[in-house]
Design a protein around this motif. Structure first.
Motif, mmCIF file in Angstrom:
data_model
loop_
_atom_site.group_PDB
_atom_site.id
_atom_site.type_symbol
_atom_site.label_atom_id
_atom_site.label_comp_id
_atom_site.label_asym_id
_atom_site.label_seq_id
_atom_site.Cartn_x
_atom_site.Cartn_y
_atom_site.Cartn_z
ATOM 1 N N GLY A 186 0.825 -1.197 0.000
ATOM 2 C CA GLY A 186 0.000 0.000 0.000
ATOM 3 C C GLY A 186 0.857 1.244 0.000
ATOM 4 N N SER A 187 0.248 2.334 0.427
ATOM 5 C CA SER A 187 0.929 3.628 0.428
ATOM 6 C C SER A 187 1.771 3.777 1.697
ATOM 7 N N ILE A 188 2.948 3.196 1.658
ATOM 8 C CA ILE A 188 3.814 3.133 2.832
ATOM 9 C C ILE A 188 4.914 4.192 2.743
ATOM 10 N N GLY A 189 5.022 4.971 3.810
ATOM 11 C CA GLY A 189 6.094 5.931 3.886
ATOM 12 C C GLY A 189 7.294 5.357 4.613
ATOM 13 N N SER A 190 7.034 4.771 5.782
ATOM 14 C CA SER A 190 8.101 4.202 6.581
ATOM 15 C C SER A 190 7.516 3.171 7.533
ATOM 16 N N ILE A 191 8.298 2.128 7.807
ATOM 17 C CA ILE A 191 7.882 1.098 8.753
ATOM 18 C C ILE A 191 8.832 1.107 9.925
ATOM 19 N N ASN A 192 8.286 1.198 11.117
ATOM 20 C CA ASN A 192 9.104 1.172 12.321
ATOM 21 C C ASN A 192 9.305 -0.300 12.696
ATOM 22 N N SER A 193 8.727 -0.756 13.772
ATOM 23 C CA SER A 193 8.908 -2.152 14.162
ATOM 24 C C SER A 193 7.938 -3.059 13.404
ATOM 25 N N MET A 194 8.329 -4.304 13.251
ATOM 26 C CA MET A 194 7.480 -5.360 12.704
ATOM 27 C C MET A 194 7.582 -6.551 13.636
ATOM 28 N N GLY A 195 6.503 -7.306 13.723
ATOM 29 C CA GLY A 195 6.562 -8.429 14.645
ATOM 30 C C GLY A 195 5.448 -9.420 14.455
ATOM 31 N N TRP A 196 5.471 -10.407 15.333
ATOM 32 C CA TRP A 196 4.469 -11.467 15.334
ATOM 33 C C TRP A 196 3.879 -11.616 16.730
ATOM 34 N N ARG A 216 13.635 -9.546 8.879
ATOM 35 C CA ARG A 216 12.868 -8.641 8.032
ATOM 36 C C ARG A 216 13.716 -8.157 6.868
ATOM 37 N N ASP A 217 13.034 -7.784 5.811
ATOM 38 C CA ASP A 217 13.678 -7.230 4.629
ATOM 39 C C ASP A 217 13.077 -5.845 4.440
ATOM 40 N N ASN A 218 13.835 -4.827 4.763
ATOM 41 C CA ASN A 218 13.316 -3.461 4.698
ATOM 42 C C ASN A 218 13.008 -3.036 3.258
ATOM 43 N N ALA A 219 13.763 -3.544 2.314
ATOM 44 C CA ALA A 219 13.542 -3.174 0.919
ATOM 45 C C ALA A 219 12.225 -3.748 0.383
ATOM 46 N N LYS A 220 11.845 -4.910 0.905
ATOM 47 C CA LYS A 220 10.625 -5.580 0.429
ATOM 48 C C LYS A 220 9.454 -5.412 1.389
ATOM 49 N N ASN A 221 9.681 -4.752 2.506
ATOM 50 C CA ASN A 221 8.629 -4.557 3.520
ATOM 51 C C ASN A 221 8.043 -5.890 3.983
ATOM 52 N N THR A 222 8.913 -6.822 4.252
ATOM 53 C CA THR A 222 8.477 -8.143 4.711
ATOM 54 C C THR A 222 9.120 -8.505 6.044
ATOM 55 N N VAL A 223 8.435 -9.366 6.772
ATOM 56 C CA VAL A 223 8.967 -9.916 8.015
ATOM 57 C C VAL A 223 8.621 -11.400 8.027
ATOM 58 N N CYS A 224 9.576 -12.204 8.492
ATOM 59 C CA CYS A 224 9.392 -13.655 8.542
ATOM 60 C C CYS A 224 9.650 -14.168 9.943
ATOM 61 N N LEU A 225 9.040 -15.295 10.253
ATOM 62 C CA LEU A 225 9.261 -15.943 11.534
ATOM 63 C C LEU A 225 9.569 -17.403 11.255
ATOM 64 N N ILE A 280 4.224 -1.225 12.688
ATOM 65 C CA ILE A 280 3.998 0.191 12.990
ATOM 66 C C ILE A 280 4.411 0.970 11.749
ATOM 67 N N ILE A 281 3.431 1.553 11.075
ATOM 68 C CA ILE A 281 3.666 2.090 9.738
ATOM 69 C C ILE A 281 3.183 3.535 9.625
ATOM 70 N N ARG A 282 3.997 4.337 8.968
ATOM 71 C CA ARG A 282 3.581 5.701 8.595
ATOM 72 C C ARG A 282 3.203 5.676 7.120
ATOM 73 N N GLY A 283 1.995 6.132 6.832
ATOM 74 C CA GLY A 283 1.573 6.196 5.452
ATOM 75 C C GLY A 283 2.367 7.234 4.679
ATOM 76 N N SER A 284 2.371 7.097 3.384
ATOM 77 C CA SER A 284 3.181 7.979 2.550
ATOM 78 C C SER A 284 2.702 9.426 2.605
ATOM 79 N N ASN A 285 1.441 9.654 2.979
ATOM 80 C CA ASN A 285 0.904 11.012 3.063
ATOM 81 C C ASN A 285 0.572 11.396 4.504
ATOM 82 N N SER A 286 1.235 10.796 5.436
ATOM 83 C CA SER A 286 0.934 11.038 6.848
ATOM 84 C C SER A 286 2.203 11.266 7.646
ATOM 85 N N ARG A 287 2.021 11.942 8.773
ATOM 86 C CA ARG A 287 3.130 12.114 9.717
ATOM 87 C C ARG A 287 2.993 11.142 10.887
ATOM 88 N N LEU A 288 1.883 10.431 10.928
ATOM 89 C CA LEU A 288 1.594 9.574 12.070
ATOM 90 C C LEU A 288 1.961 8.123 11.797
#
Length: 121
Positions: A26-36, A71-80, A98-106
Motif C-alpha cells: 500500500g501507500s507506505i512511507g516508513s515502517i518502524n517495528s514489525m513483529g508477530w 525482516r527485509d526493509n527493501a521488500k517490507n516483509t517480516v518472517c518468523l 507500525i507504519i507511517r503512510g506515505s501522506n501522513s506524519r503519524l
C-alpha cells in the motif's frame, strides 16, 4: 491504504518447523517495528517476537532459541522461522507493524488477518 498479508500457517507435528511470512503493501512511507503475535483459544494475544528497522529483535521467553525473526526493509516483509515446535505453540499468529503512510506524519499500528499454526503431539 496499508495491508499486511500473512502466509505459512499449517498443521505440523511436534518437533517440526514452519516459516511464516508477512508482506506490507500500500501507500507506505516508513515502517518502524514489525513483529508477530499469537493468540491461543481462551488466551490473550501475546507478543512472540519483534524486530526494529535497525534489526534489533526481542523474543518471548517461551520461544527463545527456537524461533527467529527476520525482516527485509527493501521488500517490507517480516518472517518468523519456527523450529522445534511444541503443541503449546498452537495458535493464530498475527503479523504486526507500525507504519507511517506515505501522506501522513503519524505512525499507526496495523495487523494482518492471522494464520493458523497447529502443532500436534
Amino acid at each position: 491504504q496499508v495491508q499486511l498479508v500473512e502466509s505459512g500457517g499449517d498443521l505440523v507435528q511436534a518437533g517440526g518447523s514452519l516459516r511464516l511470512s508477512c508482506a506490507a503493501s500500500g501507500s507506505i512511507g516508513s515502517i518502524n517495528s514489525m513483529g508477530w503475535y499469537r493468540q491461543a483459544p481462551g488466551k490473550q494475544r501475546e507478543l512472540v517476537a519483534e524486530v526494529t528497522r535497525g534489526g534489533s529483535s526481542n523474543y518471548a521467553d517461551s520461544v527463545k532459541g527456537r524461533f527467529t525473526i527476520s525482516r527485509d526493509n527493501a521488500k517490507n516483509t517480516v518472517c518468523l522461522q519456527m523450529n522445534s515446535l511444541k503443541p503449546e505453540d498452537t495458535a493464530v499468529y498475527y503479523c504486526n507493524a507500525i507504519i507511517r503512510g506515505s501522506n501522513s506524519r503519524l505512525f499507526l499500528t496495523y495487523w494482518g488477518q492471522g494464520t493458523q499454526v497447529t502443532v500436534s503431539s
